[in-house]
Design a protein around this motif. Structure first.
Motif, mmCIF file in Angstrom:
data_model
loop_
_atom_site.group_PDB
_atom_site.id
_atom_site.type_symbol
_atom_site.label_atom_id
_atom_site.label_comp_id
_atom_site.label_asym_id
_atom_site.label_seq_id
_atom_site.Cartn_x
_atom_site.Cartn_y
_atom_site.Cartn_z
ATOM 1 N N SER A 1 -6.610 16.055 -5.913
ATOM 2 C CA SER A 1 -7.973 15.941 -6.467
ATOM 3 C C SER A 1 -8.792 14.814 -5.825
ATOM 4 O O SER A 1 -10.012 14.820 -5.909
ATOM 5 N N ARG A 2 -8.109 13.868 -5.141
ATOM 6 C CA ARG A 2 -8.871 12.793 -4.495
ATOM 7 C C ARG A 2 -9.565 13.276 -3.221
ATOM 8 O O ARG A 2 -10.311 12.551 -2.603
ATOM 9 N N PHE A 3 -9.255 14.514 -2.816
ATOM 10 C CA PHE A 3 -9.793 14.978 -1.534
ATOM 11 C C PHE A 3 -10.423 16.367 -1.669
ATOM 12 O O PHE A 3 -10.369 17.171 -0.750
ATOM 13 N N SER B 1 9.925 10.889 -0.344
ATOM 14 C CA SER B 1 8.850 10.486 0.561
ATOM 15 C C SER B 1 7.546 11.177 0.156
ATOM 16 O O SER B 1 7.525 12.378 -0.072
ATOM 17 N N LEU B 2 6.484 10.384 0.055
ATOM 18 C CA LEU B 2 5.164 10.942 -0.275
ATOM 19 C C LEU B 2 4.384 11.070 1.023
ATOM 20 O O LEU B 2 4.002 10.073 1.645
ATOM 21 N N ALA B 3 4.175 12.335 1.433
ATOM 22 C CA ALA B 3 3.659 12.570 2.782
ATOM 23 C C ALA B 3 2.211 12.117 2.968
ATOM 24 O O ALA B 3 1.783 11.886 4.098
ATOM 25 N N ARG C 1 -4.546 1.248 -7.794
ATOM 26 C CA ARG C 1 -4.239 2.582 -7.247
ATOM 27 C C ARG C 1 -2.742 2.831 -7.119
ATOM 28 O O ARG C 1 -2.324 3.943 -6.796
ATOM 29 N N TYR C 2 -1.933 1.755 -7.256
ATOM 30 C CA TYR C 2 -0.517 1.867 -6.880
ATOM 31 C C TYR C 2 0.418 1.374 -7.982
ATOM 32 O O TYR C 2 -0.016 0.738 -8.948
ATOM 33 N N GLY C 3 1.708 1.627 -7.764
ATOM 34 C CA GLY C 3 2.736 0.968 -8.565
ATOM 35 C C GLY C 3 2.958 -0.402 -7.939
ATOM 36 O O GLY C 3 3.224 -0.497 -6.735
ATOM 37 N N ILE C 4 2.843 -1.460 -8.755
ATOM 38 C CA ILE C 4 2.948 -2.830 -8.232
ATOM 39 C C ILE C 4 4.219 -3.480 -8.774
ATOM 40 O O ILE C 4 4.547 -3.302 -9.952
ATOM 41 N N VAL D 1 4.790 -2.081 -12.458
ATOM 42 C CA VAL D 1 3.712 -1.632 -13.341
ATOM 43 C C VAL D 1 2.911 -0.585 -12.587
ATOM 44 O O VAL D 1 2.478 -0.815 -11.456
ATOM 45 N N GLU D 2 2.736 0.580 -13.212
ATOM 46 C CA GLU D 2 2.020 1.672 -12.549
ATOM 47 C C GLU D 2 0.512 1.475 -12.702
ATOM 48 O O GLU D 2 0.001 1.388 -13.812
ATOM 49 N N LYS D 3 -0.160 1.362 -11.585
ATOM 50 C CA LYS D 3 -1.625 1.270 -11.521
ATOM 51 C C LYS D 3 -2.213 0.237 -12.507
ATOM 52 O O LYS D 3 -3.007 0.576 -13.392
ATOM 53 N N PRO D 4 -1.825 -1.025 -12.359
ATOM 54 C CA PRO D 4 -2.302 -2.056 -13.295
ATOM 55 C C PRO D 4 -3.737 -2.482 -13.007
ATOM 56 O O PRO D 4 -4.216 -2.362 -11.871
ATOM 57 N N ALA E 1 2.722 -3.362 -3.265
ATOM 58 C CA ALA E 1 2.640 -2.001 -3.802
ATOM 59 C C ALA E 1 3.773 -1.139 -3.260
ATOM 60 O O ALA E 1 4.208 -1.310 -2.110
ATOM 61 N N MET E 2 4.227 -0.205 -4.085
ATOM 62 C CA MET E 2 5.173 0.816 -3.626
ATOM 63 C C MET E 2 4.361 1.853 -2.848
ATOM 64 O O MET E 2 3.362 2.364 -3.367
ATOM 65 N N VAL E 3 4.766 2.111 -1.602
ATOM 66 C CA VAL E 3 3.916 2.930 -0.738
ATOM 67 C C VAL E 3 4.555 4.280 -0.371
ATOM 68 O O VAL E 3 4.426 4.755 0.757
ATOM 69 N N GLY E 4 5.261 4.865 -1.338
ATOM 70 C CA GLY E 4 5.688 6.250 -1.144
ATOM 71 C C GLY E 4 6.941 6.456 -0.323
ATOM 72 O O GLY E 4 7.153 7.547 0.206
ATOM 73 N N ARG E 5 7.788 5.427 -0.206
ATOM 74 C CA ARG E 5 9.080 5.605 0.467
ATOM 75 C C ARG E 5 10.156 5.000 -0.424
ATOM 76 O O ARG E 5 10.086 3.813 -0.772
ATOM 77 N N TYR E 6 11.136 5.830 -0.792
ATOM 78 C CA TYR E 6 12.161 5.396 -1.733
ATOM 79 C C TYR E 6 13.522 5.944 -1.309
ATOM 80 O O TYR E 6 13.604 7.062 -0.796
ATOM 81 N N ILE E 7 14.581 5.163 -1.553
ATOM 82 C CA ILE E 7 15.951 5.699 -1.505
ATOM 83 C C ILE E 7 16.595 5.315 -2.839
ATOM 84 O O ILE E 7 16.493 4.153 -3.267
ATOM 85 N N LEU F 1 7.544 8.268 -12.099
ATOM 86 C CA LEU F 1 8.720 7.813 -11.351
ATOM 87 C C LEU F 1 8.907 6.307 -11.568
ATOM 88 O O LEU F 1 10.027 5.811 -11.736
ATOM 89 N N THR F 2 7.787 5.587 -11.589
ATOM 90 C CA THR F 2 7.826 4.131 -11.752
ATOM 91 C C THR F 2 8.570 3.720 -13.031
ATOM 92 O O THR F 2 9.297 2.727 -13.030
ATOM 93 N N ASP F 3 8.411 4.485 -14.113
ATOM 94 C CA ASP F 3 9.076 4.125 -15.375
ATOM 95 C C ASP F 3 10.600 4.259 -15.240
ATOM 96 O O ASP F 3 11.353 3.432 -15.766
HETATM 97 C C1 G1P Z 1 2.247 7.376 -6.652
HETATM 98 C C2 G1P Z 1 3.155 6.416 -7.445
HETATM 99 C C3 G1P Z 1 2.743 4.974 -7.213
HETATM 100 C C4 G1P Z 1 2.706 4.672 -5.733
HETATM 101 C C5 G1P Z 1 1.782 5.668 -5.009
HETATM 102 C C6 G1P Z 1 1.815 5.481 -3.512
HETATM 103 O O1 G1P Z 1 0.970 7.372 -7.221
HETATM 104 O O2 G1P Z 1 3.098 6.758 -8.809
HETATM 105 O O3 G1P Z 1 3.634 4.108 -7.862
HETATM 106 O O4 G1P Z 1 2.266 3.342 -5.515
HETATM 107 O O5 G1P Z 1 2.177 7.018 -5.290
HETATM 108 O O6 G1P Z 1 0.798 6.249 -2.919
HETATM 109 P P1 G1P Z 1 -0.093 8.574 -6.938
HETATM 110 O O7 G1P Z 1 -0.759 8.243 -5.637
HETATM 111 O O8 G1P Z 1 0.702 9.829 -6.876
HETATM 112 O O9 G1P Z 1 -1.049 8.532 -8.078
#
Ligand code: G1P
Length: 287
Positions: A16-18, A129-131, A169-172, A189-192, A202-208, A230-232
């Motif tokens: 929806s952001r695009f 991975s968040l592409a 915008r991010y999980g911090i 904290v998700e999107k504080p 910030a968590m930038v979409g790469r996790y193991i 996912l953050t919770d």
């Molecule tokens: C998701 C995660 C968030 C992370 C972000 C990275 O958020 O919930 O913790 O920082 O991806 O892009 P979304 O962008 O899906 O709202």
């Protein structure tokens, strides 16, 4: 612990952001220079030795499946037309990985998307991975994470510094620094709101993750935005076992937004060995 081979690509989001660009085509298929975002993600995973790919898709995402599938007609036409290089590239993409597709039937959040892969992950460690987060570096981001995972046997999350006005915008993460400079994550904290953010990392979409994360996800209740976050689950995991953060090297683009997408195309276009020079000359006239 079993070898790390599996990686989940949540790709069911509405983008929806695009809009309206993503109304009828998946945001993961947005093209950066000459290939779609999802291909960058898959190539990064393969370079980190993670070649069992689980793609979480939803309605309107069939183009992703077609992209990684063999198109016999296209391949035959390219051969017939003598377009050898194009044929090789198209054929390489179709055969680069074994991909399993799992449908997320309802948009219940990122945590829920990851949980959709539980049947395929079972008791193994796995990547996520968040592409739309495009990270370019000599050492692929997933490989940077994998090295810490191999050394510690613990879950590892890719982090980058973000400016104050982007914290929401991010999980911090909150963390303590252990010996050898390892960041042990203590809270997320998700999107504080900026005043509630525990840091600028910030968590930038790469996790193991260790398999424990999947078990915890089953019990996560809807959180921020009414979504299963996912953050919770990571926050709970970090209370049970060590979860480490890795400050990732590389150029990062939040390419699921028009702003990040344009930056990625401009910068990677300028750096491209074939198109870079022409693009630079053309752009000069506009600057
Ligand atoms: C998701 C995660 C968030 C992370 C972000 C990275 O958020 O919930 O913790 O920082 O991806 O892009 P979304 O962008 O899906 O709202």
């Amino acid at each position: 612990m079993r070898t790390l081979k599996k990686i989940i690509f949540p790709a069911a989001g509405m983008g929806s952001r695009f809009l309206p660009a993503t109304k009828a085509s998946p945001k993961e298929m947005l093209t950066i220079v000459d290939k779609p975002l999802i291909q960058y993600g898959v190539e990064e995973a393969l370079a980190a030795g993670m070649d069992e790919i689980i793609m979480i898709t939803g309605r309107g995402k069939r183009a992703i499946e077609d992209h990684f599938d063999i198109s016999a007609e296209l391949e035959a036409n390219l051969v017939k037309a003598g377009k050898r290089e194009l044929y090789q590239e198209v054929s390489r993409v179709a055969r680069m990985a074994e991909v399993i597709y799992v449908r997320q039937k309802e948009a219940l959040g990122l945590g829920h998307a990851v949980l959709c892969a539980q049947h395929w992950v079972t008791d193994e460690p796995f990547g996520v991975s968040l592409a739309d987060e495009l990270i370019i570096d000599k050492k692929p981001a997933m490989l940077q994470l994998r090295e810490v995972f191999q050394a510690t046997g613990c879950s590892v999350i890719g982090l980058m510094q973000v400016p104050e006005n982007q914290l929401s915008r991010y999980g911090i993460v909150d963390y303590i620094t252990e010996e050898k400079g390892l960041l042990r994550l203590t809270n997320m904290v998700e999107k504080p709101a900026p005043e509630d953010a525990p840091s600028h990392l910030a968590m930038v979409g790469r996790y193991i993750f260790t398999p424990a994360l999947m078990t915890l996800l089953k019990d996560v209740k809807p959180g921020r935005g009414g979504e299963i976050q996912l953050t919770d689950a990571i926050t709970t995991l970090a209370k049970q076992e060590p979860v480490y953060g890795v400050l990732l090297d590389g150029q990062r683009f939040d390419a699921g937004t028009p702003e990040g997408f344009l930056q990625a195309n401009a910068i990677l276009g300028l750096q491209h060995k074939v198109y870079g020079d022409t693009l630079r000359q053309t752009l000069k006239a506009y600057l």
